[in-house]
Write an enzyme that holds these catalytic residues in place. Structure first.
Site, PDB file in Angstrom:
ATOM      1  N   ARG A 158      -0.864  -0.184   5.880  1.00 16.75           N
ATOM      2  CA  ARG A 158      -0.899   1.288   5.873  1.00 16.75           C
ATOM      3  C   ARG A 158      -2.296   1.768   5.524  1.00 16.75           C
ATOM      4  NH1 ARG A 158       2.412   3.044   0.297  1.00 16.75           N
ATOM      5  NH2 ARG A 158       1.221   1.721  -1.119  1.00 16.75           N
ATOM      6  N   CYS A 207      -9.987   5.912   9.077  1.00 13.03           N
ATOM      7  CA  CYS A 207     -11.199   6.389   8.431  1.00 13.03           C
ATOM      8  C   CYS A 207     -11.125   7.907   8.356  1.00 13.03           C
ATOM      9  CB  CYS A 207     -12.414   5.954   9.250  1.00 13.03           C
ATOM     10  SG  CYS A 207     -13.966   6.662   8.670  1.00 13.03           S
ATOM     11  N   ASN A 249       0.017  10.268   1.875  1.00 18.96           N
ATOM     12  CA  ASN A 249       0.570   9.497   0.755  1.00 18.96           C
ATOM     13  C   ASN A 249      -0.534   8.753   0.033  1.00 18.96           C
ATOM     14  OD1 ASN A 249       3.136   8.231  -0.550  1.00 18.96           O
ATOM     15  ND2 ASN A 249       1.810   6.471  -0.095  1.00 18.96           N
ATOM     16  N   GLU A 250      -0.687   9.010  -1.235  1.00 23.93           N
ATOM     17  CA  GLU A 250      -1.633   8.262  -2.081  1.00 23.93           C
ATOM     18  C   GLU A 250      -2.997   8.119  -1.428  1.00 23.93           C
ATOM     19  OE1 GLU A 250       0.333   4.604  -3.093  1.00 23.93           O
ATOM     20  OE2 GLU A 250       1.625   5.546  -4.572  1.00 23.93           O
ATOM     21  N   GLU A 263       6.556   9.459  -7.951  1.00 21.93           N
ATOM     22  CA  GLU A 263       7.141   8.118  -7.891  1.00 21.93           C
ATOM     23  C   GLU A 263       7.114   7.534  -9.300  1.00 21.93           C
ATOM     24  OE1 GLU A 263       5.209   5.669  -4.965  1.00 21.93           O
ATOM     25  OE2 GLU A 263       5.211   7.238  -3.438  1.00 21.93           O
ATOM     26  N   TRP A 276       3.672  -5.621  -6.732  1.00 23.12           N
ATOM     27  CA  TRP A 276       2.265  -5.725  -6.351  1.00 23.12           C
ATOM     28  C   TRP A 276       1.317  -6.156  -7.455  1.00 23.12           C
ATOM     29  CZ3 TRP A 276      -0.115  -2.127  -9.391  1.00 23.12           C
ATOM     30  CH2 TRP A 276       0.636  -1.001  -9.777  1.00 23.12           C
ATOM     31  N   GLU A 328       7.356  -4.334   0.523  1.00 20.43           N
ATOM     32  CA  GLU A 328       7.815  -4.008  -0.835  1.00 20.43           C
ATOM     33  C   GLU A 328       9.232  -4.502  -1.099  1.00 20.43           C
ATOM     34  OE1 GLU A 328       7.088   0.162  -1.396  1.00 20.43           O
ATOM     35  OE2 GLU A 328       4.920  -0.106  -1.384  1.00 20.43           O
ATOM     36  N   GLN A 329       9.624  -5.568  -0.448  1.00 23.72           N
ATOM     37  CA  GLN A 329      11.002  -6.025  -0.617  1.00 23.72           C
ATOM     38  C   GLN A 329      11.292  -6.497  -2.028  1.00 23.72           C
ATOM     39  OE1 GLN A 329      10.888 -10.468   1.299  1.00 23.72           O
ATOM     40  NE2 GLN A 329      10.938  -8.798   2.734  1.00 23.72           N
ATOM     41  N   HIS A 367      10.106  -4.788  -4.639  1.00 24.03           N
ATOM     42  CA  HIS A 367       9.941  -3.594  -5.468  1.00 24.03           C
ATOM     43  C   HIS A 367      11.344  -3.046  -5.772  1.00 24.03           C
ATOM     44  CE1 HIS A 367       8.806   0.310  -6.904  1.00 24.03           C
ATOM     45  NE2 HIS A 367       7.541   0.100  -6.679  1.00 24.03           N
TER      46      HIS A 367
END
Lengths: 638, 638, 638
Positions: C105, C109, C143-144, C316, C324, C364-365, C367
């Site tokens: 993700r 640029c 996002n982030e 979140e 991570w 992220e399985q 997470h």
């Protein structure tokens, strides 16, 4: 010889209206020399062909008029931005093939013919303008060759030049190169010289013969780049020519560059070096954080005395905190004076402080000067003034030979890098450890080149780690009358990095030693010596010999063996072990030693004796109590 | 079965006039086998199409005439320089996209069709020339597949082949792949297979399903590269075919390669491994520096017995210091004999020393041989001769099954690498730690492939860490009569690296365990066990189960639970914890254990029992005092 | 203000037939908010132009119908694979020039105009569809931003935009830029703006002025990227707009992005942060492994209260182990509730748990969610439910000002990164250390932007490390009535990263301090304070001043000096030193302190007081014994 002081000045960094005042303050501080110009290309030639000498003329005139002697640097270390438009491929490539581009300095490949031509052009223009007459008292070529790992380049230009260099070396005989390198080993045979690449981006390690050849080639490119400039300057000027080498930069042969110059000089940053490249333990880094390593600078002083064949300077002397080490502390009060006297004790003609005034901008804005950015005095100028006053009463000096010779060989440095055998083993450290042991014994040392042919007058000659021993040096050492120390790894490789087919090392004159096996050892597994403090660490050869055993391990393995005045050491000794070996050798040589207290070092010449206390506390010595940063000097009775 | 010795020889490295003498010395030393040829392509075919077999003919004739059996290697690990002109894109690319070029070895991408064709061409030529008749006693394909991290390549060729591989795997159904990988997660859905790239150069970690698929594909490319050669050799020769695998190279499935071969062999460098890839603590590295890890070699011996379905060799045995580890010490006297006997104890047919004579040139010039570069004897040949003599009196042996099976699964190794969850957790270490615990209990072990369908005769079957459990293996283990140990992470992923939608792990036969949560834990935060020494370190699952708790943490969290003969371990146990678990399992299995002193290991077969002392000091054992490097052997009473 | 809970949900990850049940379970758990959509571009627009809104319509309807409020994210953080075919050069390049490609993700640029246009297109389509009406209660942009180091890009697009940015900043005056940056230093002068490159791939460090300009430019690109989206959303919707910032992501100016938004939110992963980016000692990492750092989250809470000008959320919230960090332990029971209340104590409007159900696939399985992959409840949902019940009784709250202001300035963060002077010195750590000391003294803190112009009501204002001090802030601080703490490095650089020509720092209002010299010091060489615990570590300025000395080293060097309410601290103090300084300042300010036990923190607002025990053991405090994960709350007497 007179001993003098100087500074490095950048008139282009400052408003012209303060040049005169700066010059007057330099003179008032007792400075003789001012080095200028070495980064000024973009102001000399702002656009291609538009030469702007006027400002430099006026700067030189101002300085000379004030009574200063000018060292003028060629500006080739910092080609301007427009140069890159003309020669987009002029950059060195790093080991990964990435260009090392514009935006700092030293952004050129020594093998790029286009840039070589530009460099000759600007040096010619500068020599034509400033060579005649006596405005320039000395020249400096470029700046710190090799700094920032810039000797070795993996560019196309380097590859093309390397191929030509190999063709010459092997007389165009492809088979000779294949045989010399053992290319049969992994089917690495070449059919044509043009197939030879650079030894990077291989799957696993490349052939060490290939790498060593490339290292030698890379060094030669620096020599020839420098020679270009020297030839041009000589054609127009009678002033001596120097280069300012950088500490522990060993990627090119400084002796060979030095052969083309009148003066060697180096840039001495004791605190930066201690943090960045001495390799000291954290404990030692703390103890000497504000004074610097007690041997590292002296080692370079003695090295550049050799490189300059007696004539050498400190072209840049650290005056306060630098900007480039991991940590940049301020020197202990008195250390600037101390470092200056240490250089003089080792025979420096001049010590120049880098830099006059701290720059308020760009990469080195946190590098102290002897003035602050606001032109107020920084601590260093006070100490410089003190030295100037002390020098006025110190008289001239005459060079003299030390009782001990220690050979330092750039080719061996590369060979050990190419093939250390054990992690972390370097030739530089090996030689420096020997140098430290000699200094702990109070001895003064001459570092000598491996091309030395006459060792007369030396009671002791140390030649550790010479992986390839030339016939000339072998013969010179065989003729020496002093004690000669070889090993480890002496003559372990021939001129092409092969193990000689006879046993290792090839028999030395009068000393039959066969190296039956070599091993490298974890550094946390020292092998203690028998009947002495100390241990072998990291590396040991199994030797077969009928010679006398001087040092052996507790387990009974010979470490140092001797026949007549020839001694071979088969292992890497730790500090205590080297102290023991040096003491043994001195006893055999009839050379008296004077054990130095921790942090104290002595330097003797024919006429003077100096003691230096590198500790932050006072130390009692046989010449009295030395304060922190203490320098003791006396004339020697003859 | 007879047990034999051999060596690795490179006639092309030496003057032809010493070949005969070398052969005679090999025979005199008691050697049977001589492996040749595997790096000789540039001498067989110096320029494209110019085949030079004569020298190889003569070398083979010389060796065979002396009474030696020749193992001939295909030379595909070292394509000559001219090959690169023909196939400039034949190199593997590393993860950063940089080519891994010419200048050492293994400089090819397994997916490059042009090079694949060249490899088939040279193998065909070699097979046609040497296959007929009986000059060649065995073949070796290529050399050390995967060594220097060469299995995985990020080249265009690899990408193209990977896309085809995926199309096949997912039946050309793009939606099936997107669903199987969960590409919806970060909008990673593909529209066409051609859009799929390799899982490098992503912003953050790529999809683990993508990486695992690429790892499986990369392994399959090695299998098919090898199969190409096997098919050609088989067409021309009846001699058995081997490959020499390298220690702890796990990037391809050795079982799958092995299925195409008659013999598995591996290259055993105990001291290099200890420094470079065992992952031992510095303390252990010091203790075993000259002997090697007490389990690492045995683990590979047992692994390759499985890979070779009973037939296996040590193709390269360390004979003295190697050149490639961070530190390269000499073995303790007696270790070359020791390592040889250890291999035989585990069922090796042959042990070949690498290499005959130390090369004086190129990359491995500091790698010891059993002769020195000057042809004098190195220590290893003396020990080899001793083994040869001992073998003469030792008689033949018959393979036998061990009481314990330990599953090692390459697919699981990749899965843990793709998703270790906690830093430093590897499947290889997990399995090795179980192996160590079994050995500390004096047990002999069969390593078995995850394709094993019959576990008859095993009292104990360990299947730790199988992140994906195939249906076949699940059923085979369910049928096993011995104690079966699963976990941690058993069946935690389906065949596409998804967590099964049912709770984790899917219920094992007769053992209902739900993994409610998983966590990884700092290694410096061990969770002590209740009522036993040892702790969980690094990884622990929270399990919900009605099964019996065999082991729990002091805080009361279940670690090992059991129902009937099925046991699940939910955490990573340290050494003491594994000793406790193994003892518990053995008690349940009725299997006697014999606690080994530190450094001592035992190996039992149907007919023989061996004890080995890996320490540098003598150790008292129930079979007497074993000296350093001590080997004890006795026949077993039946 | 009401305090609410929510969760992050991905309907596209799950079968549509469970959406309704999921929504009902959310409501039953007491959740108010559900954030969706931010990674769903490949399902909204599977191929270019093929808009598939139906599923999203249905998902929103299902959620809204269940009584939930929807936060809809724009999907620009995850452009689909087909986008790369349209814009092959849309990727950021890393410092080595490597593209950061497709497969995870944030693969774009910020300066790529083609992607900027695509982002505006999809946001416009989304805004047109969902903006009108009240289905969407709030928006989230992208996002982030900046996560995975994605703010800074070395692409051609970035270079072109940087050149334009510089032209604007320097009014097209090349000489002005050359002078401002001091490009004369190493002949780095440019002739034209187009010659300016990005400050990577230089031989040694680039000009810090160049780097700092590039960092400011890079931040501005994020601001303008976000502004594009805000302008579009505003044109179609009245709902408030938020962005979810990530912890310790400081590469762009969050205040500037925040100025365009109604709500600031951040993503709080306490255990991941402790392992990955707090920089704690191993001992501290062990002690807080399951609870998180006691100040790191609170610091961000207070920071985002400033960024959101009072309105802020946790978008979140970590609900269990993440995937991570190097190690990913489970939280101590109670910590999910604890973290939620901590956020509310600092003024959060809403806390949303990431994520509803653990994903069984992709990156992220591992997470955790508040549901397990099998839809069973994970521990977090139980604690969320508890908070929901507690909130029902807790009433509304009113924002209030803290007694202490602490300035956090992104520009200073970059400046320290560009020029730390000593290894490891960062502005973020400096400010965080001050924050910790304030918290150890029981103080509540407002973090404020450097654009703050009014400090009324603050008894204490801390402004450490502002390397460039704007005139506005200088004046605002001069007018402040509370105690103002400056230094170290205050005003050490002008707006172009030059050292001001006057002494350092330029005189502060009423406080004449001249920084005569600066040094960085090895961290293992602390300089103890006189008459107090604590020491200067890492960095110290030599100051010349006539002001009162509040703190000095044992060696007598001034550390903190004061005149009236203006205080300058010349060094980096350790924890004890900062406690001493804070106590001194509070005494001067008449501000009472309440020393917190280890691990305990207090937060006071106008109406409430909270105590939190971050330890895994109970702690006695003046409000009673706090259990592990203990939260104490009481209303304040007014």
């Amino acid at each position: 010889m007179q001993r003098t002081l100087g500074t490095c000045y950048y008139p282009e960094h400052w408003p012209e209206d303060i040049w005169q005042q700066d010059a007057a303050r330099m003179v008032a501080a007792g400075l003789t020399w001012v080095r200028i110009g070495e980064f000024s290309w973009s102001r000399i030639e702002p656009t291609p062909g538009d030469l702007q000498w006027d400002w430099l003329d006026r700067a030189i005139d101002t300085l000379v008029s004030a009574g200063l002697k000018v060292v003028l640097g060629t500006p080739t270390a910092t080609p301007p931005r427009w140069m890159v438009d003309r020669h987009p491929d002029m950059f060195a490539l790093d080991q990964d093939g990435k260009p090392r581009g514009f935006g700092s300095r030293r952004h050129y490949c020594f093998s790029h013919q286009g840039y070589r031509k530009e460099a000759r052009r600007i040096v010619t223009l500068m020599a034509e303008r400033y060579g005649p007459g006596d405005r320039i008292a000395a020249w400096q070529t470029d700046n710190e060759y090799g700094c920032h790992d810039t000797t070795v380049s993996y560019s196309d230009a380097a590859r093309a030049a390397f191929v030509r260099w190999l063709e010459t070396r092997y007389g165009g005989d492809m088979g000779a190169l294949n045989a010399a390198w053992g290319n049969v080993f992994w089917s690495m045979d070449y059919n044509r010289f043009e197939q030879i690449g650079l030894p990077n981006l291989t799957v696993t390690e490349p052939n060490p013969a290939h790498v060593q050849a490339f290292r030698r080639f890379s060094s030669d490119q620096v020599v020839s780049f420098n020679r270009d400039q020297v030839e041009i300057l000589r054609a127009h000027s009678d002033a001596p020519i120097a280069h300012n080498y950088m500490g522990r930069v060993t990627d090119f042969d400084h002796y060979k560059v030095g052969e083309d110059l009148e003066i060697a000089s180096w840039d001495s940053y004791p605190l930066g070096f201690l943090e960045d490249r001495v390799g000291a333990s954290p404990e030692k880094q703390r103890r000497y954080a504000r004074q610097g390593d007690p041997d590292f600078q002296a080692f370079h002083h003695d090295l550049y005395r050799a490189v300059g064949r007696g004539r050498w300077w400190v072209m840049e002397q650290q005056p306060g905190p630098v900007n480039w080490a991991p940590y940049n502390p301020a020197p202990l009060p008195g250390m600037v004076r101390f470092w200056t006297w240490e250089a003089f004790a080792h025979g420096a003609e001049a010590v120049c402080y880098f830099r006059w005034r701290q720059a308020p901008f760009a990469q080195e804005q946190l590098h102290a000067g002897i003035l602050r950015p606001d032109s107020a005095e920084a601590p260093a100028i006070v100490e410089a003034r003190q030295v100037a006053e002390e020098l006025a009463n110190a008289g001239d000096v005459t060079p003299s030979q030390a009782p001990v010779a220690l050979i330092f060989d750039y080719d061996a440095e590369w060979a050990w890098q190419v093939q250390p055998h054990g992690h972390g083993l370097t030739y530089f450290d090996l030689v420096l450890e020997h140098y430290r042991a000699l200094r702990r014994a109070g001895l003064s040392v001459d570092i000598v080149a491996p091309t030395q042919s006459d060792f007369s007058g030396y009671a002791l000659i140390l030649a550790p780690g010479l992986m390839h021993l030339t016939d000339n040096l072998r013969q010179a050492l065989a003729k020496a009358e002093g004690q000669v120390l070889y090993g480890p790894r002496t003559g372990a490789r021939d001129a092409d990095f092969k193990i000689p087919t006879s046993p290792l090392p090839p028999a030395l004159d009068g000393l039959e030693v066969v190296v039956a096996a070599v091993e490298s050892i974890r550094p946390d597994m020292p092998l203690p010596l028998a009947n002495a403090d100390g241990a072998v660490t990291g590396y040991l050869e199994t030797v077969e010999t009928a010679a006398d055993v001087l040092v052996e391990t507790a387990a009974g393995q010979p470490v140092a063996v001797a026949a007549a005045n020839q001694v071979y050491c088969a292992g890497w000794l730790d500090g205590d072990g080297l102290d023991h070996l040096v003491a043994t050798l001195c006893a055999r040589a009839g050379l008296g030693i004077c054990k130095m207290p921790e942090g104290v070092r002595r330097r003797q010449t024919a006429t003077e004796e100096f003691w230096f206390n590198h500790l932050a506390e006072p130390v009692d010595t046989e010449v009295g109590t030395l304060p922190p940063a203490g320098v003791f000097r006396r004339l020697r009775k003859n």
